[in-house]
Design a protein around this motif. Structure first.
Motif, PDB file in Angstrom:
ATOM      1  N   MET A 180       0.837  -1.206   0.000  1.00 59.33           N
ATOM      2  CA  MET A 180       0.000   0.000   0.000  1.00 59.33           C
ATOM      3  C   MET A 180       0.867   1.249   0.000  1.00 59.33           C
ATOM      4  O   MET A 180       0.496   2.273  -0.577  1.00 59.33           O
ATOM      5  CB  MET A 180      -0.945  -0.029   1.203  1.00 59.33           C
ATOM      6  CG  MET A 180      -1.959  -1.161   1.142  1.00 59.33           C
ATOM      7  SD  MET A 180      -2.958  -1.312   2.643  1.00 59.33           S
ATOM      8  CE  MET A 180      -3.914   0.188   2.547  1.00 59.33           C
ATOM      9  N   GLY A 181       2.034   1.163   0.664  1.00 62.85           N
ATOM     10  CA  GLY A 181       2.926   2.316   0.693  1.00 62.85           C
ATOM     11  C   GLY A 181       3.420   2.741  -0.672  1.00 62.85           C
ATOM     12  O   GLY A 181       3.773   3.903  -0.883  1.00 62.85           O
ATOM     13  N   ARG A 182       3.433   1.806  -1.627  1.00 60.02           N
ATOM     14  CA  ARG A 182       3.857   2.129  -2.985  1.00 60.02           C
ATOM     15  C   ARG A 182       2.899   3.112  -3.657  1.00 60.02           C
ATOM     16  O   ARG A 182       3.255   3.767  -4.642  1.00 60.02           O
ATOM     17  CB  ARG A 182       3.940   0.851  -3.825  1.00 60.02           C
ATOM     18  CG  ARG A 182       4.967  -0.162  -3.347  1.00 60.02           C
ATOM     19  CD  ARG A 182       6.381   0.251  -3.728  1.00 60.02           C
ATOM     20  NE  ARG A 182       6.534   0.315  -5.181  1.00 60.02           N
ATOM     21  CZ  ARG A 182       6.863  -0.717  -5.939  1.00 60.02           C
ATOM     22  NH1 ARG A 182       7.051  -1.903  -5.388  1.00 60.02           N
ATOM     23  NH2 ARG A 182       7.019  -0.568  -7.241  1.00 60.02           N
ATOM     24  N   TYR A 183       1.679   3.207  -3.136  1.00 61.32           N
ATOM     25  CA  TYR A 183       0.656   4.051  -3.747  1.00 61.32           C
ATOM     26  C   TYR A 183       0.485   5.381  -3.012  1.00 61.32           C
ATOM     27  O   TYR A 183      -0.342   6.201  -3.405  1.00 61.32           O
ATOM     28  CB  TYR A 183      -0.684   3.320  -3.779  1.00 61.32           C
ATOM     29  CG  TYR A 183      -0.656   2.098  -4.665  1.00 61.32           C
ATOM     30  CD1 TYR A 183      -1.016   2.171  -6.002  1.00 61.32           C
ATOM     31  CD2 TYR A 183      -0.245   0.864  -4.159  1.00 61.32           C
ATOM     32  CE1 TYR A 183      -0.975   1.049  -6.819  1.00 61.32           C
ATOM     33  CE2 TYR A 183      -0.199  -0.264  -4.973  1.00 61.32           C
ATOM     34  CZ  TYR A 183      -0.569  -0.165  -6.296  1.00 61.32           C
ATOM     35  OH  TYR A 183      -0.523  -1.279  -7.097  1.00 61.32           O
ATOM     36  N   LEU A 184       1.259   5.588  -1.954  1.00 52.25           N
ATOM     37  CA  LEU A 184       1.140   6.833  -1.192  1.00 52.25           C
ATOM     38  C   LEU A 184       1.951   7.942  -1.845  1.00 52.25           C
ATOM     39  O   LEU A 184       3.070   7.720  -2.299  1.00 52.25           O
ATOM     40  CB  LEU A 184       1.612   6.627   0.246  1.00 52.25           C
ATOM     41  CG  LEU A 184       0.804   5.646   1.091  1.00 52.25           C
ATOM     42  CD1 LEU A 184       1.392   5.549   2.486  1.00 52.25           C
ATOM     43  CD2 LEU A 184      -0.662   6.054   1.159  1.00 52.25           C
ATOM     44  N   LYS A 185       1.382   9.141  -1.866  1.00 54.35           N
ATOM     45  CA  LYS A 185       2.065  10.304  -2.416  1.00 54.35           C
ATOM     46  C   LYS A 185       2.486  11.271  -1.314  1.00 54.35           C
ATOM     47  O   LYS A 185       3.263  12.196  -1.554  1.00 54.35           O
ATOM     48  CB  LYS A 185       1.144  11.040  -3.395  1.00 54.35           C
ATOM     49  CG  LYS A 185       0.573  10.166  -4.503  1.00 54.35           C
ATOM     50  CD  LYS A 185       1.656   9.570  -5.389  1.00 54.35           C
ATOM     51  CE  LYS A 185       1.054   8.736  -6.510  1.00 54.35           C
ATOM     52  NZ  LYS A 185       2.080   8.072  -7.342  1.00 54.35           N
ATOM     53  N   ASP A 186       1.978  11.081  -0.110  1.00 59.91           N
ATOM     54  CA  ASP A 186       2.309  11.978   1.004  1.00 59.91           C
ATOM     55  C   ASP A 186       2.119  11.207   2.305  1.00 59.91           C
ATOM     56  O   ASP A 186       1.758  10.031   2.302  1.00 59.91           O
ATOM     57  CB  ASP A 186       1.438  13.240   0.976  1.00 59.91           C
ATOM     58  CG  ASP A 186      -0.048  12.907   0.898  1.00 59.91           C
ATOM     59  OD1 ASP A 186      -0.528  12.125   1.747  1.00 59.91           O
ATOM     60  OD2 ASP A 186      -0.736  13.414  -0.019  1.00 59.91           O
ATOM     61  N   ASN A 187       2.370  11.873   3.421  1.00 60.46           N
ATOM     62  CA  ASN A 187       2.229  11.230   4.719  1.00 60.46           C
ATOM     63  C   ASN A 187       0.996  11.722   5.467  1.00 60.46           C
ATOM     64  O   ASN A 187       0.930  11.674   6.691  1.00 60.46           O
ATOM     65  CB  ASN A 187       3.481  11.470   5.581  1.00 60.46           C
ATOM     66  CG  ASN A 187       3.752  12.945   5.805  1.00 60.46           C
ATOM     67  OD1 ASN A 187       3.041  13.805   5.295  1.00 60.46           O
ATOM     68  ND2 ASN A 187       4.785  13.237   6.585  1.00 60.46           N
ATOM     69  N   ARG A 188       0.022  12.197   4.717  1.00 61.81           N
ATOM     70  CA  ARG A 188      -1.234  12.614   5.341  1.00 61.81           C
ATOM     71  C   ARG A 188      -2.168  11.416   5.465  1.00 61.81           C
ATOM     72  O   ARG A 188      -1.833  10.316   5.104  1.00 61.81           O
ATOM     73  CB  ARG A 188      -1.885  13.730   4.523  1.00 61.81           C
ATOM     74  CG  ARG A 188      -1.049  15.015   4.473  1.00 61.81           C
ATOM     75  CD  ARG A 188      -1.734  16.050   3.616  1.00 61.81           C
ATOM     76  NE  ARG A 188      -1.817  15.605   2.217  1.00 61.81           N
ATOM     77  CZ  ARG A 188      -2.466  16.275   1.273  1.00 61.81           C
ATOM     78  NH1 ARG A 188      -3.107  17.385   1.576  1.00 61.81           N
ATOM     79  NH2 ARG A 188      -2.486  15.823   0.028  1.00 61.81           N
TER      80      ARG A 188
END
Length: 322
Positions: A160-168
């Motif tokens: 899932m982290g591969r799809y994150l663009k920010d840390n919000r």
């Protein structure tokens, strides 16, 4: 001749009307213009072709409409294909006369996206990741964690982290007793209340297999979802063949799947629709097992079928070994 371009597109979205590709390009003039053309494909699906003309060789623009019903789940590929025909004299062409084309950087891809409310593995990691952020996600772990529970959670979060663009966004890990204390999207892993989830759901999974299913939440908002990942013994780890590998996520489809690490069985147990189905009403006194048992009734038959198929496969394997 062809060129490919990868386009970033968020999971959980779908194309709306009026999406199009405006392609600016130029090409050589020594072609058979009765047979030469340019085509555009999206994820290997053709969306249109145009004949090349002598008048457009120096500079031309072709507009291709992208059908809104084309299946796009996350990032996709656009391929521009030039089919050149040089006429009867092609065998006499020198390297300098070889047909060519150049795609200009003024080309534009116009995309309009709307929410895709269809709950399916094709859209994963939506709705748990939305617009590049964790979407109010709770991961519910067993009261007593086993090694396989932690491995599944770790592999799932790495993917899932591969799809994150920010840390919000919001991500919380909870025990079963706190599972329904607030509205959220939930991922339930492994055992609940110290018992195997298979026993809670009375599922006939009798081989070393893992399973996962997506459902609308019976709590909170209609747009919220629950992903349950479970298995017989360490069989739950087989789900990481897909959840733990971004290159194999595309293999899981529908909203329910069962795997033994070799075979994969995918099903759609709820109607596929763009609108979320209204969840079952739950009284305040209903136990936590209630919604799960309702789910079990709907999927037990197909899980039984898949289990029988797996048992037949292993039975044959044992017979061969004898």
């Amino acid at each position: 001749q062809s060129a490919q371009f990868t386009v970033e597109f968020p999971a959980g979205k779908k194309l709306a009307e009026s999406c199009e590709l405006s392609l600016d390009f130029r090409y050589s003039s020594n072609l058979d213009f009765d047979k030469s053309l340019v085509s555009v494909c999206i994820n290997d699906v053709p969306i249109g072709s145009r004949m090349l003309t002598r008048e457009g060789a120096d500079n031309t623009t072709e507009v291709f409409t992208i059908p809104p019903d084309i299946e796009i789940y996350g990032d996709f590929q656009v391929e521009i294909i030039f089919d050149f025909q040089a006429g009867d004299e092609w065998c006499r062409l020198t390297p300098e006369d070889t047909p060519w084309a150049v795609i200009l950087d003024t080309s534009m891809l116009k995309l309009t996206a709307v929410d895709n409310m269809s709950l399916s593995f094709e859209n994963f990691p939506a709705p748990f990741v939305r617009d590049g952020s964790m979407n109010n996600l709770q991961i519910i772990m067993p009261d007593e964690n086993k090694d396989e529970d932690m491995q599944v959670m770790a592999g799932l979060l790495l993917t899932m982290g591969r799809y994150l663009k920010d840390n919000r966004g919001s991500l919380a890990v909870k025990k079963v007793e706190d599972a329904y204390s607030a509205e959220a999207n939930r991922i339930v892993i492994g055992k609940l209340g110290g018992e195997n989830l298979r026993d809670e759901l009375n599922l006939p999974v009798s081989v070393n297999s893992g399973m996962a299913f997506l459902r609308r939440s019976a709590y909170g908002e209609e747009s919220e979802a629950v992903l349950t990942i479970t298995g017989e013994g360490a069989g739950m780890l087989h789900t990481l063949n897909y959840f733990g590998n971004t290159e194999r996520l595309w293999e899981i489809k529908g909203d329910t799947f069962l795997t033994d690490g070799e075979s994969l069985y995918c099903y759609r147990m709820t109607p596929e629709t763009d609108e979320p189905a209204a969840p079952e009403a739950a009284s305040e006194s209903v136990s936590q097992k209630g919604p799960m048992l309702l789910i079990a009734i709907s999927i037990s038959c197909l899980v039984l079928l898949a289990s029988v198929m797996l048992l037949i496969k292993y039975g044959r394997r044992e017979s061969d070994e004898k």
